[in-house]
Design a protein around this motif. Structure first.
Motif, PDB file in Angstrom:
ATOM      1  N   ASP A  47       0.836  -1.203   0.000  1.00 45.29           N
ATOM      2  CA  ASP A  47       0.000   0.000   0.000  1.00 45.29           C
ATOM      3  C   ASP A  47       0.872   1.255   0.000  1.00 45.29           C
ATOM      4  O   ASP A  47       0.549   2.247  -0.658  1.00 45.29           O
ATOM      5  CB  ASP A  47      -0.938   0.025   1.201  1.00 45.29           C
ATOM      6  CG  ASP A  47      -2.002  -1.062   1.127  1.00 45.29           C
ATOM      7  OD1 ASP A  47      -2.388  -1.445  -0.002  1.00 45.29           O
ATOM      8  OD2 ASP A  47      -2.443  -1.531   2.193  1.00 45.29           O
ATOM      9  N   ALA A  48       1.986   1.212   0.729  1.00 46.04           N
ATOM     10  CA  ALA A  48       2.907   2.353   0.744  1.00 46.04           C
ATOM     11  C   ALA A  48       3.542   2.545  -0.636  1.00 46.04           C
ATOM     12  O   ALA A  48       3.690   3.681  -1.103  1.00 46.04           O
ATOM     13  CB  ALA A  48       3.985   2.156   1.804  1.00 46.04           C
ATOM     14  N   LEU A  49       3.917   1.447  -1.301  1.00 41.71           N
ATOM     15  CA  LEU A  49       4.470   1.539  -2.657  1.00 41.71           C
ATOM     16  C   LEU A  49       3.452   2.188  -3.594  1.00 41.71           C
ATOM     17  O   LEU A  49       3.772   3.137  -4.311  1.00 41.71           O
ATOM     18  CB  LEU A  49       4.853   0.157  -3.188  1.00 41.71           C
ATOM     19  CG  LEU A  49       5.294   0.112  -4.651  1.00 41.71           C
ATOM     20  CD1 LEU A  49       6.624   0.821  -4.835  1.00 41.71           C
ATOM     21  CD2 LEU A  49       5.371  -1.320  -5.151  1.00 41.71           C
ATOM     22  N   ASP A  50       2.228   1.694  -3.568  1.00 42.76           N
ATOM     23  CA  ASP A  50       1.187   2.246  -4.438  1.00 42.76           C
ATOM     24  C   ASP A  50       0.958   3.722  -4.152  1.00 42.76           C
ATOM     25  O   ASP A  50       0.871   4.533  -5.073  1.00 42.76           O
ATOM     26  CB  ASP A  50      -0.122   1.472  -4.259  1.00 42.76           C
ATOM     27  CG  ASP A  50      -0.037   0.045  -4.764  1.00 42.76           C
ATOM     28  OD1 ASP A  50       0.909  -0.275  -5.525  1.00 42.76           O
ATOM     29  OD2 ASP A  50      -0.910  -0.761  -4.389  1.00 42.76           O
ATOM     30  N   SER A  51       0.880   4.078  -2.893  1.00 37.71           N
ATOM     31  CA  SER A  51       0.641   5.471  -2.512  1.00 37.71           C
ATOM     32  C   SER A  51       1.765   6.385  -2.991  1.00 37.71           C
ATOM     33  O   SER A  51       1.510   7.450  -3.568  1.00 37.71           O
ATOM     34  CB  SER A  51       0.490   5.569  -0.994  1.00 37.71           C
ATOM     35  OG  SER A  51       0.300   6.897  -0.605  1.00 37.71           O
ATOM     36  N   LEU A  52       3.002   5.967  -2.770  1.00 35.63           N
ATOM     37  CA  LEU A  52       4.154   6.770  -3.188  1.00 35.63           C
ATOM     38  C   LEU A  52       4.185   6.953  -4.700  1.00 35.63           C
ATOM     39  O   LEU A  52       4.324   8.069  -5.205  1.00 35.63           O
ATOM     40  CB  LEU A  52       5.462   6.115  -2.729  1.00 35.63           C
ATOM     41  CG  LEU A  52       6.740   6.772  -3.238  1.00 35.63           C
ATOM     42  CD1 LEU A  52       6.919   8.142  -2.611  1.00 35.63           C
ATOM     43  CD2 LEU A  52       7.930   5.883  -2.952  1.00 35.63           C
ATOM     44  N   ILE A  53       4.020   5.875  -5.432  1.00 33.51           N
ATOM     45  CA  ILE A  53       4.124   5.929  -6.886  1.00 33.51           C
ATOM     46  C   ILE A  53       2.946   6.672  -7.510  1.00 33.51           C
ATOM     47  O   ILE A  53       3.125   7.519  -8.382  1.00 33.51           O
ATOM     48  CB  ILE A  53       4.263   4.506  -7.467  1.00 33.51           C
ATOM     49  CG1 ILE A  53       5.562   3.853  -6.970  1.00 33.51           C
ATOM     50  CG2 ILE A  53       4.210   4.523  -8.981  1.00 33.51           C
ATOM     51  CD1 ILE A  53       6.837   4.586  -7.316  1.00 33.51           C
ATOM     52  N   VAL A  78      10.664   0.507  -9.761  1.00 32.23           N
ATOM     53  CA  VAL A  78       9.327   1.038  -9.989  1.00 32.23           C
ATOM     54  C   VAL A  78       9.390   2.561 -10.000  1.00 32.23           C
ATOM     55  O   VAL A  78       9.970   3.166  -9.106  1.00 32.23           O
ATOM     56  CB  VAL A  78       8.351   0.576  -8.881  1.00 32.23           C
ATOM     57  CG1 VAL A  78       6.944   1.079  -9.147  1.00 32.23           C
ATOM     58  CG2 VAL A  78       8.358  -0.930  -8.736  1.00 32.23           C
ATOM     59  N   THR A  79       8.806   3.181 -11.022  1.00 28.55           N
ATOM     60  CA  THR A  79       8.656   4.636 -11.097  1.00 28.55           C
ATOM     61  C   THR A  79       7.176   4.933 -11.309  1.00 28.55           C
ATOM     62  O   THR A  79       6.386   4.007 -11.515  1.00 28.55           O
ATOM     63  CB  THR A  79       9.462   5.251 -12.265  1.00 28.55           C
ATOM     64  OG1 THR A  79       8.804   4.939 -13.488  1.00 28.55           O
ATOM     65  CG2 THR A  79      10.895   4.769 -12.289  1.00 28.55           C
ATOM     66  N   PRO A  80       6.773   6.200 -11.321  1.00 31.04           N
ATOM     67  CA  PRO A  80       5.365   6.500 -11.589  1.00 31.04           C
ATOM     68  C   PRO A  80       4.903   6.102 -12.992  1.00 31.04           C
ATOM     69  O   PRO A  80       3.713   5.955 -13.223  1.00 31.04           O
ATOM     70  CB  PRO A  80       5.291   8.025 -11.429  1.00 31.04           C
ATOM     71  CG  PRO A  80       6.393   8.340 -10.490  1.00 31.04           C
ATOM     72  CD  PRO A  80       7.500   7.384 -10.852  1.00 31.04           C
ATOM     73  N   ASN A  81       5.829   5.901 -13.923  1.00 33.83           N
ATOM     74  CA  ASN A  81       5.449   5.612 -15.302  1.00 33.83           C
ATOM     75  C   ASN A  81       5.608   4.164 -15.731  1.00 33.83           C
ATOM     76  O   ASN A  81       4.944   3.731 -16.660  1.00 33.83           O
ATOM     77  CB  ASN A  81       6.244   6.504 -16.253  1.00 33.83           C
ATOM     78  CG  ASN A  81       5.973   7.961 -15.985  1.00 33.83           C
ATOM     79  OD1 ASN A  81       4.827   8.354 -15.780  1.00 33.83           O
ATOM     80  ND2 ASN A  81       7.012   8.758 -15.944  1.00 33.83           N
ATOM     81  N   TYR A  82       6.514   3.435 -15.120  1.00 35.91           N
ATOM     82  CA  TYR A  82       6.733   2.057 -15.555  1.00 35.91           C
ATOM     83  C   TYR A  82       7.546   1.292 -14.520  1.00 35.91           C
ATOM     84  O   TYR A  82       8.053   1.860 -13.563  1.00 35.91           O
ATOM     85  CB  TYR A  82       7.423   1.997 -16.919  1.00 35.91           C
ATOM     86  CG  TYR A  82       8.788   2.635 -16.957  1.00 35.91           C
ATOM     87  CD1 TYR A  82       9.941   1.864 -16.793  1.00 35.91           C
ATOM     88  CD2 TYR A  82       8.942   3.997 -17.156  1.00 35.91           C
ATOM     89  CE1 TYR A  82      11.184   2.436 -16.815  1.00 35.91           C
ATOM     90  CE2 TYR A  82      10.196   4.578 -17.191  1.00 35.91           C
ATOM     91  CZ  TYR A  82      11.311   3.789 -17.017  1.00 35.91           C
ATOM     92  OH  TYR A  82      12.542   4.369 -17.043  1.00 35.91           O
TER      93      TYR A  82
END
Length: 95
Positions: free
Chosen positions: A53-59, A82-86
């Motif tokens: 959930d923290a990964l998803d929230s950050l990205i 993992v970045t916000p785009n890919y």
């Protein structure tokens, strides 16, 4: 691979790269499952390594930021970036 920068350790060539049509944490599970010829339901929970959930929230929140975070980690023998785009994955280099 695409024109995106290799975000993994310089000695690792990404074997899978994708943009998101699902949450980043689900994309990680799916990508590693496909690379290992397994079903996503057979994969160990990502929560054994960190908080998905923290990964998803950050990205996801980074799409509105000027900064572009890159999260890198190891998951069941695979390096993941993992970045916000890919995202990119590659087998972990044991050497």
């Amino acid at each position: 691979m695409s024109e995106n920068t290799n975000l993994l350790n310089g000695s690792l060539e990404p074997v899978h790269e994708q943009s998101y049509d699902v949450s980043p944490s689900v994309a990680v599970i799916t990508a590693v499952a496909e690379a290992t010829n397994r079903s996503a339901t057979e994969m160990p929970p990502l929560a054994e390594w960190f908080d998905p959930d923290a990964l998803d929230s950050l990205i996801v929140s980074a799409h509105d930021d000027a900064s572009v975070p890159t999260v890198t980690f190891e998951y069941i023998g695979w390096q993941v970036a993992v970045t916000p785009n890919y995202l990119q994955i590659a087998p972990q280099n044991d050497g």
